[in-house]
Design a protein around this motif. Sequence first.
Motif, PDB file in Angstrom:
ATOM      1  N   LEU A 146       0.721  -1.287   0.019  1.00  0.00           N
ATOM      2  CA  LEU A 146       0.071   0.110   0.043  1.00  0.00           C
ATOM      3  C   LEU A 146       0.884   1.220   0.118  1.00  0.00           C
ATOM      4  O   LEU A 146       0.639   2.191  -0.814  1.00  0.00           O
ATOM      5  N   TRP A 147       1.992   1.303   1.052  1.00  0.00           N
ATOM      6  CA  TRP A 147       2.792   2.494   0.975  1.00  0.00           C
ATOM      7  C   TRP A 147       3.236   2.571  -0.235  1.00  0.00           C
ATOM      8  O   TRP A 147       3.765   3.807  -0.832  1.00  0.00           O
ATOM      9  N   ARG A 148       3.922   1.551  -0.947  1.00  0.00           N
ATOM     10  CA  ARG A 148       4.658   1.634  -2.085  1.00  0.00           C
ATOM     11  C   ARG A 148       3.790   2.411  -3.301  1.00  0.00           C
ATOM     12  O   ARG A 148       4.314   3.359  -3.755  1.00  0.00           O
ATOM     13  N   LYS A 149       2.592   1.892  -3.320  1.00  0.00           N
ATOM     14  CA  LYS A 149       1.487   2.471  -4.285  1.00  0.00           C
ATOM     15  C   LYS A 149       1.285   3.934  -3.962  1.00  0.00           C
ATOM     16  O   LYS A 149       1.310   4.785  -4.820  1.00  0.00           O
TER      17      LYS A 149
ATOM     18  N   LEU B 211       4.433   6.212  -4.802  1.00  0.00           N
ATOM     19  CA  LEU B 211       4.511   6.622  -6.161  1.00  0.00           C
ATOM     20  C   LEU B 211       3.544   7.326  -6.760  1.00  0.00           C
ATOM     21  O   LEU B 211       3.814   8.533  -7.427  1.00  0.00           O
ATOM     22  N   GLU B 212       2.135   7.344  -6.121  1.00  0.00           N
ATOM     23  CA  GLU B 212       0.939   8.181  -6.606  1.00  0.00           C
ATOM     24  C   GLU B 212       1.299   9.452  -6.119  1.00  0.00           C
ATOM     25  O   GLU B 212       0.950  10.437  -6.935  1.00  0.00           O
ATOM     26  N   ILE B 213       1.767   9.746  -5.115  1.00  0.00           N
ATOM     27  CA  ILE B 213       1.825  11.213  -4.755  1.00  0.00           C
ATOM     28  C   ILE B 213       3.159  11.930  -5.089  1.00  0.00           C
ATOM     29  O   ILE B 213       3.608  12.858  -4.691  1.00  0.00           O
ATOM     30  N   GLY B 214       3.941  11.183  -5.756  1.00  0.00           N
ATOM     31  CA  GLY B 214       5.340  11.637  -6.316  1.00  0.00           C
ATOM     32  C   GLY B 214       6.312  11.728  -5.390  1.00  0.00           C
ATOM     33  O   GLY B 214       7.266  12.532  -5.508  1.00  0.00           O
TER      34      GLY B 214
ATOM     35  N   GLU C 250       9.560   4.992 -10.272  1.00  0.00           N
ATOM     36  CA  GLU C 250       9.693   3.698 -10.195  1.00  0.00           C
ATOM     37  C   GLU C 250      11.000   3.487 -10.180  1.00  0.00           C
ATOM     38  O   GLU C 250      11.416   2.282  -9.324  1.00  0.00           O
ATOM     39  N   ASP C 251      11.851   3.894 -10.703  1.00  0.00           N
ATOM     40  CA  ASP C 251      13.295   3.438 -10.818  1.00  0.00           C
ATOM     41  C   ASP C 251      13.990   3.759  -9.309  1.00  0.00           C
ATOM     42  O   ASP C 251      15.168   2.997  -9.225  1.00  0.00           O
ATOM     43  N   LYS C 252      13.410   4.468  -8.530  1.00  0.00           N
ATOM     44  CA  LYS C 252      14.053   4.475  -7.153  1.00  0.00           C
ATOM     45  C   LYS C 252      13.286   3.838  -5.943  1.00  0.00           C
ATOM     46  O   LYS C 252      13.427   4.055  -4.902  1.00  0.00           O
ATOM     47  N   ALA C 253      12.147   3.412  -6.334  1.00  0.00           N
ATOM     48  CA  ALA C 253      11.412   2.989  -5.549  1.00  0.00           C
ATOM     49  C   ALA C 253      11.763   1.675  -4.310  1.00  0.00           C
ATOM     50  O   ALA C 253      11.475   1.815  -3.532  1.00  0.00           O
ATOM     51  N   ASP C 254      12.553   0.874  -5.085  1.00  0.00           N
ATOM     52  CA  ASP C 254      13.007  -0.290  -4.289  1.00  0.00           C
ATOM     53  C   ASP C 254      13.821   0.168  -3.223  1.00  0.00           C
ATOM     54  O   ASP C 254      13.900  -0.032  -2.173  1.00  0.00           O
ATOM     55  N   HIS C 255      14.796   1.108  -3.678  1.00  0.00           N
ATOM     56  CA  HIS C 255      15.750   1.669  -2.707  1.00  0.00           C
ATOM     57  C   HIS C 255      15.155   2.579  -1.520  1.00  0.00           C
ATOM     58  O   HIS C 255      15.202   2.198  -0.532  1.00  0.00           O
TER      59      HIS C 255
ATOM     60  N   ALA D 242      -1.347   5.569   4.710  1.00  0.00           N
ATOM     61  CA  ALA D 242      -1.262   5.414   3.255  1.00  0.00           C
ATOM     62  C   ALA D 242      -2.430   5.516   2.332  1.00  0.00           C
ATOM     63  O   ALA D 242      -2.417   6.356   1.232  1.00  0.00           O
ATOM     64  N   ARG D 243      -3.600   4.895   2.750  1.00  0.00           N
ATOM     65  CA  ARG D 243      -4.824   5.089   2.311  1.00  0.00           C
ATOM     66  C   ARG D 243      -5.409   6.705   1.942  1.00  0.00           C
ATOM     67  O   ARG D 243      -5.736   7.080   1.038  1.00  0.00           O
ATOM     68  N   GLN D 244      -5.236   7.208   3.214  1.00  0.00           N
ATOM     69  CA  GLN D 244      -5.527   8.740   3.100  1.00  0.00           C
ATOM     70  C   GLN D 244      -5.139   9.711   2.400  1.00  0.00           C
ATOM     71  O   GLN D 244      -5.562  10.290   1.741  1.00  0.00           O
ATOM     72  N   ALA D 245      -3.709   9.085   2.307  1.00  0.00           N
ATOM     73  CA  ALA D 245      -2.680  10.302   1.288  1.00  0.00           C
ATOM     74  C   ALA D 245      -2.978  10.109   0.176  1.00  0.00           C
ATOM     75  O   ALA D 245      -3.059  11.000  -0.651  1.00  0.00           O
ATOM     76  N   GLU D 246      -3.397   8.661  -0.410  1.00  0.00           N
ATOM     77  CA  GLU D 246      -3.568   8.367  -1.555  1.00  0.00           C
ATOM     78  C   GLU D 246      -4.974   9.306  -2.070  1.00  0.00           C
ATOM     79  O   GLU D 246      -4.951   9.784  -3.199  1.00  0.00           O
ATOM     80  N   TRP D 247      -5.872   9.122  -1.057  1.00  0.00           N
ATOM     81  CA  TRP D 247      -7.232   9.574  -1.378  1.00  0.00           C
ATOM     82  C   TRP D 247      -7.028  11.212  -1.515  1.00  0.00           C
ATOM     83  O   TRP D 247      -7.528  11.821  -2.355  1.00  0.00           O
ATOM     84  N   ALA D 248      -6.381  11.619  -0.545  1.00  0.00           N
ATOM     85  CA  ALA D 248      -6.221  13.132  -0.574  1.00  0.00           C
ATOM     86  C   ALA D 248      -5.502  13.582  -1.723  1.00  0.00           C
ATOM     87  O   ALA D 248      -6.082  14.625  -2.216  1.00  0.00           O
ATOM     88  N   ALA D 249      -4.581  13.037  -2.219  1.00  0.00           N
ATOM     89  CA  ALA D 249      -3.670  13.432  -3.241  1.00  0.00           C
ATOM     90  C   ALA D 249      -4.763  13.347  -4.416  1.00  0.00           C
ATOM     91  O   ALA D 249      -4.936  14.203  -5.317  1.00  0.00           O
ATOM     92  N   GLY D 250      -5.549  12.267  -4.549  1.00  0.00           N
ATOM     93  CA  GLY D 250      -6.624  12.167  -5.667  1.00  0.00           C
ATOM     94  C   GLY D 250      -7.522  13.300  -5.734  1.00  0.00           C
ATOM     95  O   GLY D 250      -7.880  13.741  -6.636  1.00  0.00           O
ATOM     96  N   ALA D 251      -8.049  13.574  -4.563  1.00  0.00           N
ATOM     97  CA  ALA D 251      -9.075  14.430  -4.327  1.00  0.00           C
ATOM     98  C   ALA D 251      -8.543  16.064  -4.874  1.00  0.00           C
ATOM     99  O   ALA D 251      -9.096  16.874  -5.451  1.00  0.00           O
TER     100      ALA D 251
END
Lengths: 251, 251
Positions: free
Chosen positions: A186-189, A192-195, A199-204, A230-239
């Motif tokens: 969830l955090w990974r997703k 990425l979504e909130i910038g 993707e290239d630095k995501a594993d690190h 994680a869910r709220q950050a994703e929602w807030a960024a989407g909103a």
Amino acid sequence: MNFDNVRIVLVGPLYGGNLGSVCRAMCNMGLSDLAVVTPHKNLDMNDAYKMACHSQHILENMTIHDDLLSAIKECNISVATSARRGLYRTHAVTPREIVPKLTMASDNNKIAIVFGREDNGLTNDELTMCTDILNIPTATENTSINLSQAVLICCYELFVASGEFEPQEEKSDIATMEMREFMFSLWRKTLLEIGFMHEDKADHMMYGLRRILSRDLLSEDDIKILMGIARQAEWAAGAYIADKVDSKYEK
Amino acid sequence: MNFDNVRIVLVGPLYGGNLGSVCRAMCNMGLSDLAVVTPHKNLDMNDAYKMACHSQHILENMTIHDDLLSAIKECNISVATSARRGLYRTHAVTPREIVPKLTMASDNNKIAIVFGREDNGLTNDELTMCTDILNIPTATENTSINLSQAVLICCYELFVASGEFEPQEEKSDIATMEMREFMFSLWRKTLLEIGFMHEDKADHMMYGLRRILSRDLLSEDDIKILMGIARQAEWAAGAYIADKVDSKYEK
């Protein structure tokens, strides 16, 4: 361990405050049998009652004696405490060394732990009457411990050795690997979504986050908080993005 | 362990007597860095000096702060103590559990151990600012420990874990088997000569005596005392018999 079989004996205490503090320390550690040998005639019982916070019953039930033998006569083990070292004390042990023997013996034997006068300790006759001698660890610069503090250390060591203390328990179970991995996905997703990362630095970055969140085991409650963030950050960024898009169309 | 890297922090202490007793307890256990946050305006410094027996230097060098963060800002580890359990405290550990971590960390990190007000402890904000929470083992009937007693237990556990305490050493070496056997042979000879036992019961009695004298290891000094008793008893019995013989001849 049978706490009723352990008696604290104070020989010639001078100060009521110390006597009361001894009662409180005993009570904190589950003991209640107090014997006092020839207390000083000016010992202030008002001070004693003031310091015996929630343990006045020990003060009220203490026994008074004319000499040490009278206070310990029916005991099977008597442990003298001494701050001094050397003469007659070379076989002294520490509280932690002796408590396994005392806790075991207390089931079938009466034990006295004997403390001397605030100014002069125990006489050699009193010291050598006892079956064991205790020396409380202190820094060499200041070996003189307050009477009630010395009593506390001995009672505390006994109490800890008794195994009576129930440690705190986490209400929430430790999370399973499945829960942990779901939370990290969830955090990974979200990150990425909130910038926060590409993707290239995501594993690190995720290895770094895993290191932070693996210093100690996480509980199910911990995982729920982290998933919620994680869910709220994703929602807030989407909103926020939707809001910006809306604003654009409103123009 | 680096004792200079451990700071005791008292938040809102009410009583000078407790403040002084804290200094004494710290000094007993090799600590000297004391920080006090918002002491009560009626705190009696005369009481503090009276109880700070041989540790007034700690009282004189203590720092005073307006809030907890100011008292611990440069520390790397901060340990809050709490008598209460439950809310925000479910991950509390005992002093004995945490001291290995603290003694190791003290070499390169500054550590604060934080104690709350005598009546109300620490606030939730103060508690959760700290990196660790301590719960001192007590009997469930009376969990309220005097402030200076709580400080003592934490300092004592640190001091014991530091390994700084040098246990008493017997001046005299443990006796060798050869010395022990020589001593027992002397006793056997004496106990036969003074008529305590006859040859047919001698082994049985000597086993009993060996049991008594083998409860713990005997030192060379112990053996010398025991040999001296045997020799003197033999001499005295001989002199007594000689005396009786002399008296007979004198008749």
